[in-house]
Structure formats: structure tokens, C-alpha cells
Design an enzyme around this catalytic site. Structure first.
Site, short mmCIF file in Angstrom:
data_model
loop_
_atom_site.label_atom_id
_atom_site.label_comp_id
_atom_site.label_asym_id
_atom_site.label_seq_id
_atom_site.Cartn_x
_atom_site.Cartn_y
_atom_site.Cartn_z
N GLN A 87 0.70 -1.18 -0.05
CA GLN A 87 0.20 0.07 0.04
C GLN A 87 0.94 1.21 -0.07
O GLN A 87 1.24 1.79 1.02
CB GLN A 87 -1.08 0.02 1.33
CG GLN A 87 -1.89 1.05 1.07
CD GLN A 87 -2.99 0.98 2.14
OE1 GLN A 87 -3.25 0.08 2.69
NE2 GLN A 87 -3.81 1.93 2.02
N PHE A 88 1.08 1.90 -1.32
CA PHE A 88 2.03 2.88 -1.28
C PHE A 88 1.51 4.30 -0.81
O PHE A 88 2.12 4.91 -0.32
CB PHE A 88 2.20 3.04 -2.75
CG PHE A 88 1.23 3.80 -3.70
CD1 PHE A 88 1.34 5.22 -3.76
CD2 PHE A 88 0.42 3.15 -4.05
CE1 PHE A 88 0.45 5.69 -4.61
CE2 PHE A 88 -0.71 3.72 -5.07
CZ PHE A 88 -0.72 4.70 -5.16
N THR A 89 -0.03 4.22 -0.58
CA THR A 89 -0.46 5.32 -0.05
C THR A 89 -0.32 5.79 1.32
O THR A 89 -0.48 6.73 1.93
CB THR A 89 -2.04 5.33 -0.27
OG1 THR A 89 -2.46 4.25 0.29
CG2 THR A 89 -2.53 5.30 -1.60
#
Length: 151
Positions: free
Chosen positions: A78-80
Site C-alpha cells: 500500500q504505497f498510499t
């Protein structure tokens, strides 16, 4: 690396309607990679997650680790987690690692977790739109950052 950890009764991840990973009791781990992350970050997180004492003992206290309960980890990229809202309301992802680097580091984290737990670790699909379902247990949610260990 940054991780959001949820204690769950069960969790699953599906891509295009097909379940690609599922666990029973354990930890749902959302992991984000920063451009500055190294093997040291991977090892620290891979050692920390199985040792987190977030499961209840016979007295009802959070005193048992994943290693002691035999639970599982479901790992989701999850890059966010590296989204910054410091300037306005649209997130900036400048600190997130580029996709090739992030994919490689997450694969190494996955392998390190399987070694630490001595069992398979189900995971999502890097870069895919994922449908994640979880039955939270508690709820118990923690945030870990390998660069800010007191976070």
C-alpha cells in the site's frame, strides 16, 4: 517502511473477483515502501511483526505474539501509506519508492516474513486494485515506521 497492522479474526484479498490470499486469526499488514528503505528496514519489520504481543492470554491481556498463537499474516502492499497531506488536500506520494524498487523490497519483506514464521504468508498483488475484507478483532490497529521507531 511503514506498516498499518490490524488484528483480525479473518481477512482476505481478491483481485478481479478472485481471492488471491486469505487468513484466519492473525494480522492484516498493509506495508508501504519509502525510497530510502534498505534491507535493514526489511529485517527490522520482519522480526518485529511476529513478535508483537497483541493477542490475548488466558487473563484477557494482550500478552501473546503471533509466533505464540500460531496465527498468520496477510501482507498487502500500500504505497498510499506514504501519502502526505502537508500542503493541501490532494495527497503527494513523493516519499513512496518507485514501483520497481517497492516491488523488490516488498518481495524481500514477504520472503523474510515466511522465514520468520516458518510458513507461507498470503499476500495481495502488487499494483493491482484489491478488494480487502477483514473481520477486525478488537479492534486493535497499530502503526509502525522503521525510520521513526517511536511513531
Amino acid at each position: 517502511m511503514r506498516a498499518v497492522i490490524q488484528r483480525v479474526k479473518e481477512a482476505s484479498v481478491a483481485v478481479e473477483g478472485q481471492i488471491v490470499g486469505a487468513i484466519g486469526p492473525g494480522l492484516l499488514v498493509f506495508a508501504g515502501v519509502e525510497a530510502a528503505d534498505t534491507d535493514e528496514d526489511i529485517q527490522w519489520l520482519a522480526n518485529k511483526l511476529p513478535a508483537l504481543r497483541v493477542f490475548e492470554d488466558a487473563a484477557g491481556r494482550m500478552n501473546l505474539s503471533l509466533a505464540e498463537t500460531g496465527g498468520q499474516i496477510l501482507l498487502i502492499s500500500q504505497f498510499t501509506l506514504y501519502g502526505s497531506l502537508r500542503k493541501g488536500t490532494r495527497p503527494s506520494f513523493n516519499r513512496a519508492a518507485p514501483p520497481e524498487q517497492a516491488k523488490d523490497l516488498l518481495a524481500r519483506l514477504h520472503a523474510a516474513l515466511e522465514t520468520a514464521l516458518v510458513k507461507p504468508v498470503p499476500q495481495g498483488v502488487f499494483g493491482a486494485m484489491m478488494d480487502i475484507r477483514a473481520a477486525n478483532d478488537g479492534p486493535v490497529t497499530l502503526i509502525i515506521d522503521t525510520k521513526q521507531k517511536d511513531f
